[in-house]
Design an enzyme around this catalytic site. Structure first.
Site, short mmCIF file in Angstrom:
data_model
loop_
_atom_site.label_atom_id
_atom_site.label_comp_id
_atom_site.label_asym_id
_atom_site.label_seq_id
_atom_site.Cartn_x
_atom_site.Cartn_y
_atom_site.Cartn_z
N THR A 149 -0.54 -3.37 -5.07
CA THR A 149 -0.32 -3.90 -6.41
C THR A 149 1.16 -3.89 -6.77
O THR A 149 1.64 -4.74 -7.52
CB THR A 149 -1.12 -3.10 -7.45
OG1 THR A 149 -2.50 -3.09 -7.05
CG2 THR A 149 -1.01 -3.71 -8.84
N TYR A 176 -6.23 4.71 3.51
CA TYR A 176 -6.48 3.42 2.85
C TYR A 176 -7.09 2.49 3.89
O TYR A 176 -6.41 2.04 4.80
CB TYR A 176 -5.16 2.87 2.32
CG TYR A 176 -5.26 1.64 1.43
CD1 TYR A 176 -6.47 1.12 1.01
CD2 TYR A 176 -4.09 1.01 1.00
CE1 TYR A 176 -6.53 0.00 0.19
CE2 TYR A 176 -4.13 -0.11 0.18
CZ TYR A 176 -5.35 -0.61 -0.22
OH TYR A 176 -5.41 -1.72 -1.03
N LYS A 234 -9.44 5.57 0.29
CA LYS A 234 -9.68 4.39 -0.53
C LYS A 234 -10.36 3.35 0.36
O LYS A 234 -9.78 2.89 1.35
CB LYS A 234 -8.36 3.84 -1.08
CG LYS A 234 -8.54 2.61 -1.95
CD LYS A 234 -7.19 2.08 -2.45
CE LYS A 234 -7.36 0.81 -3.26
NZ LYS A 234 -6.06 0.24 -3.69
#
Length: 294
Positions: free
Chosen positions: A45, A133, A161
């Protein structure tokens, strides 16, 4: 376990000339630190892949100075080589972050054994809590079961994640690793499903501009166990989350959401573009009432 709760992967604000707006990054981080359980620096992000090494390091310092000690801070240190990941991690550790977010090196596509050795070297060098991740659509390499089983024997590997979007894989992880892994929702429009399967963590880009709504949903499901309320709250958020996850313009929509919330964070760096006026109008019609009602 500090990886639990709502964690916001911070957007990187840019000035009109394309340089990072560190003053706005600091104020945004300080504001969110009071509203969510943790902040992420240097994630997807935040467009880490579009920042230079020096820019990434400076963002670590900006956020830790603004929000350090007020909330849990996780630094994304992904890069294409083990050496650069470690260099970034050393800078993040020196800045004072709480933990690290580590994915498979993108584009290189290491084998499972090569990925395992990469992650072990990162842990050996940095010795901080780690959230893995798993985002093979972006990195080209999945974090497989054998890697997880080995890594979870070490105390620093605590969370992952999960961003495959595969509900079947969510079922697998939540049953096979339920006692050893903090599973974090990394596919926002599936948050309710993650919570139903025992997930207690959510790393969510739209919490940059709708933090209260994300916290309310997690609290309803995870802390209160009230999935009737959870479904109601998810139904309100779902049009936003589906648009972010399915449109191909995740970062552009997060940036515009911040603008609607009163924080003009600028446009993404090329090759990403901007939203059309029609896209902006449609998104504003959904998001603005939610921002106004907190």
């Amino acid at each position: 376990m500090r990886f639990e709760g709502v964690h916001t992967p911070l957007v990187t604000p840019f000035l009109p000339d394309g340089e990072i707006n560190h003053a706005l990054l600091a104020s945004h981080a300080a504001d969110l630190a009071a509203k969510v359980d943790g902040l992420g620096i240097g994630g997807t992000t935040g467009e880490y892949y579009a920042l230079s090494f020096e820019e990434r390091v400076r963002t670590f310092n900006t956020v830790t100075e603004a929000a350090g000690g007020k909330t849990w801070l996780t630094a994304g240190i992904n890069a294409t080589t083990t050496d650069e990941v470690i260099r970034l991690g050393q800078a993040a550790k020196a800045a004072g972050v709480s933990a690290l977010l580590v994915a498979a090196p993108y584009y290189a596509q290491p084998t499972q054994e090569e990925l395992l050795q990469h992650l072990l070297k990162v842990d050996d060098a940095l010795d901080l809590p780690i959230m893995l991740y798993n985002f093979p659509a972006r990195t080209g390499t999945a974090i497989g079961d054998e890697i997880l089983e080995t890594l979870l024997q070490r105390p620093n590997f605590q969370a992952m994640k999960e961003s495959t979007g595969d509900i079947g894989h969510l079922h697998h992880l939540s049953t096979h690793f339920k006692d050893s892994l903090v599973l974090s929702c990394g596919m926002d429009d599936q948050a309710l499903e993650f919570f139903a399967w025992g997930c207690r963590s959510w790393v969510c880009g739209a919490s940059n501009f709708l933090p209260e709504a994300h916290v309310a949903l997690l609290d309803a499901c995870v802390k209160q166990g009230d999935f009737q309320l959870g479904r109601q709250l998810m139904a309100q958020l779902l049009p936003v989350l589906e648009l972010l996850e399915r449109s191909g313009k995740f970062i552009q929509y997060v940036r515009y959401g911040c603008e609607l919330a009163g924080k003009a964070v600028g446009v993404a760096r090329a090759p990403l573009g901007t939203l059309s006026q029609a896209e902006r109008d449609a998104f504003a019609a959904i998001v603005s009432p939610m921002i106004q009602h907190g």
